[in-house]
Design an enzyme around this catalytic site. Sequence first.
Site: not given
Ligand code: GLU
Length: 314
Positions: A69, A72, A196, A248, A266
Amino acid sequence: MPARDAPPLQLILDRVYARLRDEVDRGKVADYIPELKHVDPQRLGLSIQMVDGQSFHAGDADTPFSIQSVSKVFTLTLALGKVGDALWRRVGREPSGSAFNSIVQLEYEHGIPRNPLINAGAIVVADVILAGHAPREAIGEIVRFVRFLADDDTITIDPEVARSETATGFRNHALANYMRAFGNLHHDVDKVLGVYFHHCALSLSCRQLARAGAFLANRGRLVGGANSVVSEERARRINALMLTCGHYDGSGDFAFRVGLPGKSGVGGGILAIAPGIASIAVWSPGLNANGNSQLGSRALEMIAREADWSIFSG
Ligand code: GLU
């Protein structure tokens, strides 16, 4: 600016690495993406990229990992470049207070994700980048952008990670289908998720990641070049979103402990920005209860304190 008596940065990184290297409580490596669970939890990488061009590294700073993420931030930057403030008609700018893949909030808010740094928001951002392209062109554009930012053409996507997540990303499919039902995705769900999942599977080392994020510390400009990536105002706003939404439902705690805009993934990576000073990338695969790197968060807390970089310092 750093306090006059702050120790040299290489010394800070070496000290942080030495203190955390043998830590027993390292959190839990993400296993809901099968390919990620093979990563060695003992890894720990630390990099600082200063806006004046100097850089400092410790531990596994040159080992590529799945940035997940953290990507992003880069796709948000690209999407804002394409549609500007029109993006905010489809994605909010408020902290979510929920898990990264929460679906309940979407129902209350009629398919408009809270912010672009949670999964639902980033899926809308992927939909924006996909406009006028085939998925492979959109993915290519994202990879080229990250290579340009990092000044490194060796950066790639890990196809095994992308495949692994495509096969098991049931929640992301649910989020995407739900938004499509509200009319907030304009393309085929599989195509949007293809973009994505691939950008989440970008593989960068801490050194490369710190370099790629440095424009956010440098008023929107590439470090060591005159090129402007985004305006000063846009860099400031992306930093604001990272501070309020980048971890988050752990975003408040990260601001409290570290005091810097940051984005976690993650895969155990975190990119943090000390505006006007440096960008910092840390990586340790074990995650805390909020899905953020346990040792990475602690490392950033120590670095920000020792270098006196919290944006809340007087
Ligand atoms: N590719 C992961 C998902 O969509 C990203 C989540 C993350 O890195 O927090 O679950």
